[in-house]
Design an enzyme around this catalytic site. Structure first.
Site, PDB file in Angstrom:
ATOM      1  N   TYR A 147       0.859  -1.080  -0.046  1.00 12.34           N
ATOM      2  CA  TYR A 147      -0.086   0.120   0.068  1.00 12.34           C
ATOM      3  C   TYR A 147       0.874   1.318  -0.066  1.00 12.34           C
ATOM      4  CZ  TYR A 147      -4.856  -1.490   0.232  1.00 12.34           C
ATOM      5  OH  TYR A 147      -5.947  -2.365  -0.558  1.00 12.34           O
ATOM      6  N   GLU A 155       1.317   6.526  -6.773  1.00  9.52           N
ATOM      7  CA  GLU A 155       0.312   7.542  -7.212  1.00  9.52           C
ATOM      8  C   GLU A 155       0.808   8.995  -7.050  1.00  9.52           C
ATOM      9  OE1 GLU A 155      -3.698   6.311  -5.513  1.00  9.52           O
ATOM     10  OE2 GLU A 155      -2.852   4.361  -5.196  1.00  9.52           O
TER      11      GLU A 155
END
Length: 223
Positions: A147, A155
């Site tokens: 994550y 991202e």
């Protein structure tokens, strides 16, 4: 009601999970195959971008499942994850060819795909009642690394790199011409609040981990 529950448990979820596992596995295979063949991370979007866009759009079903109560996850966290990923993928990466070959795309796609292969495999085997303990451990452990990997060098870094192109192209300027809205400023604000929104989801996953792996450890001690 019992018939509906039977249909969902026996037919709908197994069929859905099998398709999602297949799609995510193909995505992961394409990304890694391209990397091995070219010795470069630049081809991640070209090799799997369209498929990952389709799979991410279909992931909205998880929000629907939580909204109508057929899974216990609720709406908030699935919606947060789906919205963040979909905005990143469809509104930025898909629209800006200049960022599609950046390493951040490879990092994000790899982290997403591996996470989802494990997650959907766990769902599928859990429904059938034959999920091995090692897969449960991976499901609730690998996210600790994957994550943050998908978020920071993936991202967020790509959104930051996309800002000059968003400003240069005045991205979505025509769409928002009638309102005082700047998509460039919006992405800038998103970058500032993204870590805080993501942290809520990350801590929620740790809570899930304690619950699932704690129960697993407790059951082993009883045996």
């Amino acid at each position: 009601m019992s018939f509906l529950f039977f249909f969902i448990s026996i037919h709908y979820f197994p069929q859905l999970n099998s398709k999602l596992i297949t799609g995510r596995t193909i995505s992961l295979f394409r990304i890694l195959s391209c990397f091995i063949a070219t010795n470069s991370v630049n081809g991640a979007y070209a090799s799997a971008g369209d498929l990952i866009c389709l799979l991410q759009t279909c992931a909205f079903l998880e929000v629907v499942h939580g909204a109508i109560g057929i899974v216990p996850s609720g709406v908030l966290f699935p919606l947060m994850q789906w919205s963040g990923r979909t905005h990143f993928l469809l509104a930025i990466v898909r629209r800006l060819h200049e960022v599609q070959e950046l390493p951040a795309v490879f990092i994000t796609f790899f982290a997403w795909s591996l996470t989802e292969v494990i997650r959907y495999s766990h769902y599928a085997l859990n429904i059938s009642g034959s999920c091995p303990s090692w897969l449960t451990y991976l499901r609730y452990t690998l996210f600790i690394v994957l994550y943050p990997m998908g978020l920071a060098p993936g991202e967020m870094w790509l959104m930051y790199q996309a800002l000059p192109y968003i400003k240069e192209k005045n991205l979505y300027g025509d769409f928002f011409a009638s309102v005082p809205f700047s998509y460039y400023n919006f992405v800038t604000v998103v970058l500032l609040i993204y870590p805080f929104l993501w942290l809520n989801l990350y801590l929620y996953l740790f809570k899930q981990r304690r619950s699932k792996l704690g129960n697993q450890h407790h059951n082993k001690k009883k045996i």
